[in-house]
Scaffold this motif. Structure first.
Motif, PDB file in Angstrom:
ATOM      1  N   ALA A 277      14.348   7.435  -5.506  1.00 50.66           N
ATOM      2  CA  ALA A 277      15.288   6.631  -4.720  1.00 50.66           C
ATOM      3  C   ALA A 277      15.561   7.312  -3.387  1.00 50.66           C
ATOM      4  CB  ALA A 277      16.591   6.447  -5.488  1.00 50.66           C
ATOM      5  N   GLY A 278      15.967   6.510  -2.402  1.00 55.21           N
ATOM      6  CA  GLY A 278      16.327   7.041  -1.093  1.00 55.21           C
ATOM      7  C   GLY A 278      15.169   7.017  -0.116  1.00 55.21           C
ATOM      8  N   ALA A 279      15.485   7.312   1.128  1.00 58.98           N
ATOM      9  CA  ALA A 279      14.467   7.327   2.174  1.00 58.98           C
ATOM     10  C   ALA A 279      13.384   8.336   1.824  1.00 58.98           C
ATOM     11  CB  ALA A 279      15.097   7.667   3.515  1.00 58.98           C
ATOM     12  N   GLY A 280      12.130   7.933   1.999  1.00 56.64           N
ATOM     13  CA  GLY A 280      11.004   8.795   1.680  1.00 56.64           C
ATOM     14  C   GLY A 280      10.492   8.632   0.258  1.00 56.64           C
ATOM     15  N   ALA A 281      11.260   7.968  -0.601  1.00 61.98           N
ATOM     16  CA  ALA A 281      10.806   7.743  -1.976  1.00 61.98           C
ATOM     17  C   ALA A 281       9.602   6.792  -1.952  1.00 61.98           C
ATOM     18  CB  ALA A 281      11.928   7.148  -2.823  1.00 61.98           C
ATOM     19  N   TRP A 282       8.740   6.924  -2.937  1.00 65.79           N
ATOM     20  CA  TRP A 282       7.555   6.071  -2.999  1.00 65.79           C
ATOM     21  C   TRP A 282       7.112   5.890  -4.442  1.00 65.79           C
ATOM     22  CZ3 TRP A 282       3.583   8.467  -5.463  1.00 65.79           C
ATOM     23  CH2 TRP A 282       3.585   9.861  -5.460  1.00 65.79           C
TER      24      TRP A 282
ATOM     25  N   SER B  22       3.217   4.539  -6.330  1.00 69.31           N
ATOM     26  CA  SER B  22       1.873   4.023  -6.113  1.00 69.31           C
ATOM     27  C   SER B  22       1.316   3.541  -7.437  1.00 69.31           C
ATOM     28  CB  SER B  22       0.973   5.105  -5.505  1.00 69.31           C
ATOM     29  OG  SER B  22       0.835   6.190  -6.399  1.00 69.31           O
ATOM     30  N   TRP B  23       0.313   2.691  -7.361  1.00 68.33           N
ATOM     31  CA  TRP B  23      -0.344   2.200  -8.559  1.00 68.33           C
ATOM     32  C   TRP B  23      -1.845   2.191  -8.335  1.00 68.33           C
ATOM     33  CZ3 TRP B  23       2.096  -0.912  -5.102  1.00 68.33           C
ATOM     34  CH2 TRP B  23       1.364  -1.957  -4.553  1.00 68.33           C
ATOM     35  N   GLU B  24      -2.540   2.380  -9.411  1.00 73.25           N
ATOM     36  CA  GLU B  24      -4.001   2.351  -9.407  1.00 73.25           C
ATOM     37  C   GLU B  24      -4.407   1.572 -10.650  1.00 73.25           C
ATOM     38  OE1 GLU B  24      -7.622   3.009  -7.786  1.00 73.25           O
ATOM     39  OE2 GLU B  24      -5.909   4.119  -6.976  1.00 73.25           O
ATOM     40  N   GLY B  25      -5.089   0.468 -10.450  1.00 76.16           N
ATOM     41  CA  GLY B  25      -5.483  -0.371 -11.573  1.00 76.16           C
ATOM     42  C   GLY B  25      -6.875  -0.943 -11.380  1.00 76.16           C
ATOM     43  N   LYS B  26      -7.299  -1.764 -12.311  1.00 75.29           N
ATOM     44  CA  LYS B  26      -8.616  -2.387 -12.232  1.00 75.29           C
ATOM     45  C   LYS B  26      -8.686  -3.401 -11.096  1.00 75.29           C
ATOM     46  CE  LYS B  26      -9.685  -1.987 -17.142  1.00 75.29           C
ATOM     47  NZ  LYS B  26      -9.904  -2.735 -18.392  1.00 75.29           N
ATOM     48  N   GLU B  27      -7.608  -4.140 -10.907  1.00 78.57           N
ATOM     49  CA  GLU B  27      -7.604  -5.214  -9.916  1.00 78.57           C
ATOM     50  C   GLU B  27      -7.311  -4.728  -8.505  1.00 78.57           C
ATOM     51  OE1 GLU B  27      -5.233  -8.541 -11.129  1.00 78.57           O
ATOM     52  OE2 GLU B  27      -5.879  -8.327 -13.203  1.00 78.57           O
ATOM     53  N   ASN B  28      -6.382  -3.809  -8.343  1.00 79.21           N
ATOM     54  CA  ASN B  28      -6.054  -3.307  -7.005  1.00 79.21           C
ATOM     55  C   ASN B  28      -5.291  -1.995  -7.099  1.00 79.21           C
ATOM     56  OD1 ASN B  28      -3.371  -3.943  -7.564  1.00 79.21           O
ATOM     57  ND2 ASN B  28      -3.440  -5.860  -6.460  1.00 79.21           N
ATOM     58  N   SER B  29      -4.995  -1.455  -5.932  1.00 76.05           N
ATOM     59  CA  SER B  29      -4.195  -0.240  -5.847  1.00 76.05           C
ATOM     60  C   SER B  29      -3.341  -0.338  -4.588  1.00 76.05           C
ATOM     61  CB  SER B  29      -5.083   1.001  -5.801  1.00 76.05           C
ATOM     62  OG  SER B  29      -5.927   0.950  -4.667  1.00 76.05           O
ATOM     63  N   GLY B  30      -2.260   0.424  -4.567  1.00 72.47           N
ATOM     64  CA  GLY B  30      -1.387   0.373  -3.404  1.00 72.47           C
ATOM     65  C   GLY B  30      -0.250   1.351  -3.505  1.00 72.47           C
ATOM     66  N   ARG B  31       0.641   1.224  -2.524  1.00 71.56           N
ATOM     67  CA  ARG B  31       1.767   2.152  -2.439  1.00 71.56           C
ATOM     68  C   ARG B  31       2.936   1.471  -1.734  1.00 71.56           C
ATOM     69  NH1 ARG B  31       1.891   8.225  -1.635  1.00 71.56           N
ATOM     70  NH2 ARG B  31       3.771   8.627  -0.445  1.00 71.56           N
ATOM     71  N   VAL B  32       4.146   1.744  -2.232  1.00 70.23           N
ATOM     72  CA  VAL B  32       5.380   1.309  -1.585  1.00 70.23           C
ATOM     73  C   VAL B  32       6.122   2.572  -1.164  1.00 70.23           C
ATOM     74  CG1 VAL B  32       7.619   0.193  -1.908  1.00 70.23           C
ATOM     75  CG2 VAL B  32       5.581  -0.796  -2.953  1.00 70.23           C
ATOM     76  N   THR B  33       6.538   2.623   0.099  1.00 67.87           N
ATOM     77  CA  THR B  33       7.286   3.763   0.615  1.00 67.87           C
ATOM     78  C   THR B  33       8.592   3.262   1.212  1.00 67.87           C
ATOM     79  OG1 THR B  33       5.205   4.853   1.193  1.00 67.87           O
ATOM     80  CG2 THR B  33       7.210   5.753   2.172  1.00 67.87           C
ATOM     81  N   VAL B  34       9.694   3.865   0.817  1.00 69.69           N
ATOM     82  CA  VAL B  34      11.000   3.499   1.368  1.00 69.69           C
ATOM     83  C   VAL B  34      11.139   4.194   2.725  1.00 69.69           C
ATOM     84  CG1 VAL B  34      13.496   3.604   1.056  1.00 69.69           C
ATOM     85  CG2 VAL B  34      12.017   3.211  -0.915  1.00 69.69           C
TER      86      VAL B  34
END
Length: 176
Positions: free
Chosen positions: A76-81, A83-95
């Motif tokens: 939680a908070g600024a800088g928190a993130w 990520s996911w890695e799966g068969k269909e896609n991958s990505g990342r969320v960063t606050v």
């Protein structure tokens, strides 16, 4: 031979006209949803700021059920993130920014997609008993015509999922 030459010239002219026409379209797509949650701001903020809680209400928190999720410490908070890695896609969320009295802003990056900047803004309602919520996403589309055309349907693509997410968040925060 003449027919082939005419066909090639026609395709080039049509493609050029489509590209020039697409320059008139906006290069940014914005999707927004609002609502009111009958709970105090600190309760709502606790659920939107902690990325581990997103799986309960955010429709895109686990886009692939086979995905492996990894969270920052703290989540939680600024800088928190996360990520996911799966068969269909991958990505990342960063606050990017987090303020208990205002909400959060984040960056969503998905493999082979345009980055999305978003925010979930909070403020007390006029009576002070509820929280007004404003969830928005902005997608930079670039200059390619097929991306710009997708901008016209972004609200229809992402809007219903955002409505569903706000409904789930509301039920969680209100204890229903």
């Amino acid at each position: 031979m003449r027919l082939l030459k005419l066909l090639v010239i026609s395709v080039i002219i049509l493609g050029g006209m489509m590209f020039l026409l697409s320059l008139l379209f906006p290069s940014t797509a914005v999707v927004e949803r609002t609502g009111a949650i009958h709970a105090p701001i600190d309760t709502v903020y606790a659920h939107i700021s902690n990325l581990k809680d997103w799986e309960q209400w955010n429709p895109w928190a686990r886009p692939d059920t086979t995905a492996t999720l990894v969270y920052s410490n703290p989540p939680a908070g600024a800088g928190a993130w996360y990520s996911w890695e799966g068969k269909e896609n991958s990505g990342r969320v960063t606050v990017l920014a987090s303020d208990p009295s205002k909400g959060i802003h984040y960056l969503l990056e998905i493999k082979n997609m345009r980055p999305v900047t978003g925010g979930i803004e909070l403020k007390p309602t006029a009576d002070g008993k509820s929280t007004a919520i404003f969830w928005h996403m902005e997608i930079k589309l670039g200059l390619l015509p097929w991306w710009k055309l997708r901008g016209f349907v972004s609200d229809r693509i992402y809007g219903p999922s955002m409505d569903s997410g706000l409904t789930k968040l509301s039920k969680i925060c209100e204890g229903k």
